[in-house]
Motif scaffolding. Structure first.
Motif, PDB file in Angstrom:
ATOM      1  N   LEU A  32      47.878  14.952  56.264  1.00 14.62           N
ATOM      2  CA  LEU A  32      49.072  15.611  56.794  1.00 14.62           C
ATOM      3  C   LEU A  32      50.146  14.593  57.158  1.00 14.62           C
ATOM      4  CD1 LEU A  32      47.518  18.446  59.005  1.00 14.62           C
ATOM      5  CD2 LEU A  32      48.452  18.603  56.695  1.00 14.62           C
ATOM      6  N   LEU A  60      56.065  23.792  53.175  1.00 11.25           N
ATOM      7  CA  LEU A  60      56.348  23.294  51.837  1.00 11.25           C
ATOM      8  C   LEU A  60      55.891  24.302  50.782  1.00 11.25           C
ATOM      9  CD1 LEU A  60      53.385  22.132  50.604  1.00 11.25           C
ATOM     10  CD2 LEU A  60      53.850  20.362  52.275  1.00 11.25           C
ATOM     11  N   TYR A  83      57.283  13.495  43.304  1.00  8.38           N
ATOM     12  CA  TYR A  83      56.860  14.035  44.598  1.00  8.38           C
ATOM     13  C   TYR A  83      56.021  15.294  44.399  1.00  8.38           C
ATOM     14  CZ  TYR A  83      57.011  15.767  49.387  1.00  8.38           C
ATOM     15  OH  TYR A  83      56.654  16.217  50.627  1.00  8.38           O
ATOM     16  N   LEU A 107      52.274  15.980  45.756  1.00  8.64           N
ATOM     17  CA  LEU A 107      51.867  17.153  46.530  1.00  8.64           C
ATOM     18  C   LEU A 107      50.676  17.859  45.883  1.00  8.64           C
ATOM     19  CD1 LEU A 107      55.152  18.972  47.646  1.00  8.64           C
ATOM     20  CD2 LEU A 107      53.580  17.653  49.052  1.00  8.64           C
ATOM     21  N   CYS A 148      54.203  24.328  46.813  1.00  5.68           N
ATOM     22  CA  CYS A 148      53.528  23.440  45.878  1.00  5.68           C
ATOM     23  C   CYS A 148      52.720  24.239  44.861  1.00  5.68           C
ATOM     24  CB  CYS A 148      52.612  22.471  46.626  1.00  5.68           C
ATOM     25  SG  CYS A 148      51.740  21.317  45.543  1.00  5.68           S
ATOM     26  N   ILE A 194      47.501  15.968  46.522  1.00  2.34           N
ATOM     27  CA  ILE A 194      47.062  16.138  47.909  1.00  2.34           C
ATOM     28  C   ILE A 194      46.393  17.503  48.103  1.00  2.34           C
ATOM     29  CG2 ILE A 194      47.872  16.479  50.279  1.00  2.34           C
ATOM     30  CD1 ILE A 194      47.843  13.580  49.614  1.00  2.34           C
ATOM     31  N   LEU A 195      47.044  18.564  47.612  1.00  3.59           N
ATOM     32  CA  LEU A 195      46.498  19.916  47.789  1.00  3.59           C
ATOM     33  C   LEU A 195      45.198  20.101  47.017  1.00  3.59           C
ATOM     34  CD1 LEU A 195      49.102  20.611  49.270  1.00  3.59           C
ATOM     35  CD2 LEU A 195      49.135  22.772  48.030  1.00  3.59           C
ATOM     36  N   GLN A 255      50.573  11.768  55.589  1.00  2.78           N
ATOM     37  CA  GLN A 255      51.119  11.302  54.311  1.00  2.78           C
ATOM     38  C   GLN A 255      52.185  12.262  53.778  1.00  2.78           C
ATOM     39  OE1 GLN A 255      48.176   9.980  51.296  1.00  2.78           O
ATOM     40  NE2 GLN A 255      46.678  10.059  52.946  1.00  2.78           N
ATOM     41  N   LEU A 256      52.024  13.547  54.073  1.00  3.68           N
ATOM     42  CA  LEU A 256      53.008  14.527  53.610  1.00  3.68           C
ATOM     43  C   LEU A 256      54.347  14.378  54.327  1.00  3.68           C
ATOM     44  CD1 LEU A 256      50.742  17.699  53.296  1.00  3.68           C
ATOM     45  CD2 LEU A 256      51.714  16.328  51.451  1.00  3.68           C
ATOM     46  N   ASN A 257      54.315  13.710  55.495  1.00  5.97           N
ATOM     47  CA  ASN A 257      55.539  13.358  56.224  1.00  5.97           C
ATOM     48  C   ASN A 257      56.434  14.578  56.491  1.00  5.97           C
ATOM     49  OD1 ASN A 257      57.243  11.501  57.498  1.00  5.97           O
ATOM     50  ND2 ASN A 257      58.449  11.165  55.642  1.00  5.97           N
ATOM     51  N   LYS A 258      55.814  15.629  56.987  1.00  9.38           N
ATOM     52  CA  LYS A 258      56.540  16.844  57.338  1.00  9.38           C
ATOM     53  C   LYS A 258      56.362  17.147  58.824  1.00  9.38           C
ATOM     54  CE  LYS A 258      58.145  18.893  53.481  1.00  9.38           C
ATOM     55  NZ  LYS A 258      59.432  19.605  53.333  1.00  9.38           N
TER      56      LYS A 258
END
Length: 264
Positions: free
Chosen positions: A160, A201, A135, A139, A203, A142-143, A162-165
């Motif tokens: 966003l 989050l 995970y 992350l 990262c 993605i960043l 996809q980050l599921n937050k």
């Protein structure tokens, strides 16, 4: 993860490397238990008994009456592509010198348990760590895309999702960097803040760390709150440089906030 990282898990931190020190970089993709697979009563050892890149856990019970079977077991594990053997010193406190020498020659780590660690708990903690690492890599990917690519508004929304937050309307970002390589290890302590970030989050990015927080109010005092959290967790910051972004709309300004905090 590799054998070296495996030895840094809370449950394996008291393990001792007694042979194969040059093989600690071997990849670990699984953890398995060795019971009687190399017992003389089992005539056929299939190549599929252990998967490659596994740490094999054993009490060495199969060799209780015949210590010479240990050499054959280690030899077979190496041939099957195992990453390491970790044994509980119940039957054998020490292993025969020829076994240790053979493992050393082949850069095959042999690890001795530190206490009464349970096999099942070692397996569960290792697999949980591996999932966390997967995970973390997701992350970071993605960043990196948000930092280094020109993304459209639709792409930002998709990323966003996809980050599921449960992100709130506004985003606030801090970027943290250690003042020198010696203090890089201190960065790990900031991950203890993760439970507080219900709508954010943490990262890694290159040699820095992003702490990302979203909030429903544009007036949220992110810098003050972050300082309070750091004091609450007694996390030292004397060797850390902080860069803060301004407040941005999460759905449209996420990449800008990241870059602003990073370059600040």
């Amino acid at each position: 993860m590799n054998v070296e990282k495996f030895l840094q898990l809370p449950i394996t931190k008291d393990f001792t490397v007694i042979a194969g020190h040059n093989g600690l970089n071997k990849a670990v993709q699984n953890v398995e238990i060795l019971d009687f697979e190399f017992s003389p009563d089992i005539h056929h050892v299939r190549d599929t008994i252990f998967t490659p890149n596994s740490v094999v856990l054993s009490s060495l019970l199969f060799a209780k009456q015949k210590p010479e079977y240990l050499f054959n077991a280690v030899k077979n594990l190496i041939e099957l592509g195992a990453s390491a053997l970790a044994y509980k010193p119940v039957i054998f406190k020490e292993l025969p010198e020829e076994v240790l020498s053979y493992a050393e020659q082949h850069n095959f780590p042999i690890l001795r348990f530190g206490g009464d660690e349970f096999f099942e708990k070692i397996i569960l903690e290792t697999m949980a760590y591996a999932k966390t690492q997967d995970y973390s890599y997701f992350l970071e990917t993605i960043l990196r895309r948000l930092m280094e690519e020109d993304v459209t508004q639709e792409q930002i929304k998709s990323i966003l999702q996809q980050l599921n937050k449960p992100f709130e309307k506004y985003v606030f970002i801090a970027n943290l960097r250690a003042s020198d390589p010696i203090h890089q290890s201190r960065m790990q302590s900031f991950h203890s803040l993760e439970p507080l970030l219900k709508s954010g989050l943490i990262c890694s990015y290159k040699k820095s760390l992003f702490i990302i927080m979203t909030h429903s109010s544009q007036q949220f005092q992110f810098e003050r709150v972050l300082c309070e959290w750091l004091a609450l967790y007694a996390i030292p910051t004397d060797t850390i440089t902080f860069g803060y972004s301004s407040c941005y709309d999460t759905q449209t300004g996420f990449p800008i906030a990241l870059r602003e905090a990073f370059f600040c």
